[in-house]
Motif scaffolding. Structure first.
Motif, PDB file in Angstrom:
ATOM      1  N   CYS A 104      -2.964   6.507   9.696  1.00  0.00           N
ATOM      2  CA  CYS A 104      -3.706   5.734   8.696  1.00  0.00           C
ATOM      3  C   CYS A 104      -3.930   4.280   9.111  1.00  0.00           C
ATOM      4  O   CYS A 104      -4.796   3.608   8.536  1.00  0.00           O
ATOM      5  CB  CYS A 104      -2.975   5.770   7.363  1.00  0.00           C
ATOM      6  SG  CYS A 104      -2.889   7.421   6.658  1.00  0.00           S
ATOM      7  N   CYS A 108      -7.296   1.859   8.095  1.00  0.00           N
ATOM      8  CA  CYS A 108      -6.955   0.788   7.146  1.00  0.00           C
ATOM      9  C   CYS A 108      -7.238  -0.592   7.748  1.00  0.00           C
ATOM     10  O   CYS A 108      -7.769  -1.471   7.066  1.00  0.00           O
ATOM     11  CB  CYS A 108      -5.497   0.900   6.718  1.00  0.00           C
ATOM     12  SG  CYS A 108      -5.196   2.275   5.592  1.00  0.00           S
ATOM     13  N   TYR A 112      -9.967  -3.100   6.269  1.00  0.00           N
ATOM     14  CA  TYR A 112      -9.460  -4.412   5.869  1.00  0.00           C
ATOM     15  C   TYR A 112     -10.264  -5.522   6.545  1.00  0.00           C
ATOM     16  O   TYR A 112     -10.595  -6.528   5.920  1.00  0.00           O
ATOM     17  CB  TYR A 112      -7.974  -4.532   6.219  1.00  0.00           C
ATOM     18  CG  TYR A 112      -7.387  -5.870   5.845  1.00  0.00           C
ATOM     19  CD1 TYR A 112      -7.043  -6.148   4.527  1.00  0.00           C
ATOM     20  CD2 TYR A 112      -7.181  -6.856   6.809  1.00  0.00           C
ATOM     21  CE1 TYR A 112      -6.515  -7.373   4.175  1.00  0.00           C
ATOM     22  CE2 TYR A 112      -6.654  -8.090   6.464  1.00  0.00           C
ATOM     23  CZ  TYR A 112      -6.321  -8.341   5.146  1.00  0.00           C
ATOM     24  OH  TYR A 112      -5.804  -9.559   4.797  1.00  0.00           O
ATOM     25  N   LEU A 117     -11.120  -2.548   2.138  1.00  0.00           N
ATOM     26  CA  LEU A 117      -9.928  -1.713   2.004  1.00  0.00           C
ATOM     27  C   LEU A 117      -9.746  -1.152   0.590  1.00  0.00           C
ATOM     28  O   LEU A 117      -9.526   0.055   0.444  1.00  0.00           O
ATOM     29  CB  LEU A 117      -8.674  -2.467   2.457  1.00  0.00           C
ATOM     30  CG  LEU A 117      -7.390  -1.644   2.465  1.00  0.00           C
ATOM     31  CD1 LEU A 117      -7.505  -0.480   3.447  1.00  0.00           C
ATOM     32  CD2 LEU A 117      -6.206  -2.518   2.827  1.00  0.00           C
ATOM     33  N   LEU A 121      -9.745   2.905  -0.123  1.00  0.00           N
ATOM     34  CA  LEU A 121      -8.593   3.589  -0.714  1.00  0.00           C
ATOM     35  C   LEU A 121      -8.973   4.296  -2.007  1.00  0.00           C
ATOM     36  O   LEU A 121      -8.522   5.412  -2.276  1.00  0.00           O
ATOM     37  CB  LEU A 121      -7.452   2.598  -0.942  1.00  0.00           C
ATOM     38  CG  LEU A 121      -6.808   2.035   0.324  1.00  0.00           C
ATOM     39  CD1 LEU A 121      -5.799   0.962  -0.020  1.00  0.00           C
ATOM     40  CD2 LEU A 121      -6.171   3.143   1.144  1.00  0.00           C
ATOM     41  N   LYS A 122      -9.807   3.655  -2.795  1.00  0.00           N
ATOM     42  CA  LYS A 122     -10.260   4.278  -4.039  1.00  0.00           C
ATOM     43  C   LYS A 122     -11.057   5.538  -3.742  1.00  0.00           C
ATOM     44  O   LYS A 122     -10.834   6.574  -4.363  1.00  0.00           O
ATOM     45  CB  LYS A 122     -11.105   3.297  -4.845  1.00  0.00           C
ATOM     46  CG  LYS A 122     -11.607   3.884  -6.138  1.00  0.00           C
ATOM     47  CD  LYS A 122     -12.456   2.894  -6.911  1.00  0.00           C
ATOM     48  CE  LYS A 122     -13.007   3.555  -8.160  1.00  0.00           C
ATOM     49  NZ  LYS A 122     -13.995   2.734  -8.822  1.00  0.00           N
ATOM     50  N   PHE A 125      -8.559   8.340  -2.064  1.00  0.00           N
ATOM     51  CA  PHE A 125      -7.485   8.912  -2.858  1.00  0.00           C
ATOM     52  C   PHE A 125      -7.875   9.190  -4.304  1.00  0.00           C
ATOM     53  O   PHE A 125      -7.625  10.278  -4.804  1.00  0.00           O
ATOM     54  CB  PHE A 125      -6.249   8.009  -2.786  1.00  0.00           C
ATOM     55  CG  PHE A 125      -5.710   7.908  -1.395  1.00  0.00           C
ATOM     56  CD1 PHE A 125      -5.024   8.965  -0.832  1.00  0.00           C
ATOM     57  CD2 PHE A 125      -5.909   6.780  -0.629  1.00  0.00           C
ATOM     58  CE1 PHE A 125      -4.543   8.905   0.465  1.00  0.00           C
ATOM     59  CE2 PHE A 125      -5.425   6.698   0.669  1.00  0.00           C
ATOM     60  CZ  PHE A 125      -4.742   7.765   1.213  1.00  0.00           C
TER      61      PHE A 125
END
Length: 173
Positions: A104, A108, A112, A117, A121-122, A125
């Motif tokens: 990951c 990431c 970022y 980021l 992530l939203k 996941f």
């Protein structure tokens, strides 16, 4: 074999995750065969590193596809706890975490650096989890069985394995 069937003409996330899932299942089975042969309870740490890397890889494709590897992790961890191999359990969890972080880290860091980021992530996941909750379990089961009834009959194979390996609970899991 069942998962390799091309549903809806192929090109689905499950098919992309299949190599990582099958290798995880292979390593788990190989570990339990070694236990059965009397080679000790200590699973190779590289297996755990692979489980973590596979979980990270699969999570970026679609988080719900990682359930099989999660089940493998749970079985190995529970087996180690029941055999009172606490040090091995902790070492293997650390290796799983290391493999997950290693897989990951690249995406990431990239997102970022682009100030994306939180959005990434939203999408990975939250969207993946809500997408899978579109239908209830029974609605999914009924819909799938009406289209793929033969495949669900093949999925009864684990029940047969449970009957055969009744004294080896870890093989059932």
């Amino acid at each position: 074999a069942v998962a390799a069937v091309n549903y809806e003409k192929g090109n689905l996330t499950e098919e992309y995750c299949l190599p990582a899932v099958l290798l995880s299942l292979y390593f788990c089975l190989k570990y339990f065969k070694n236990v059965e042969a009397g080679k000790g309870f200590k699973p190779p740490l590289l297996y755990s590193l692979f489980y973590g890397a596979a979980t990270g890889f699969i999570c970026f494709i679609r988080i719900t596809n990682a359930a099989t590897v999660g089940a493998v992790l749970a079985v190995v961890f529970l087996f180690l706890l029941l055999k009172k191999e606490f040090k091995n359990a902790v070492l293997n969890l650390l290796m799983v975490f290391s493999g997950f972080v290693a897989t990951c880290a690249g995406p990431c860091i990239f997102f970022y650096s682009k100030n994306l980021l939180p959005e990434m992530l939203k999408q990975v996941f939250v969207f993946g989890a809500t997408y899978s909750a579109e239908f209830t379990f029974m609605q999914k089961f009924q819909r799938s069985f009406s289209h793929y009834g033969l495949y669900f009959l093949i999925l009864l194979l684990p029940v047969v394995i449970c009957i055969i390996y009744h004294e080896k609970w870890y093989m059932m899991l």
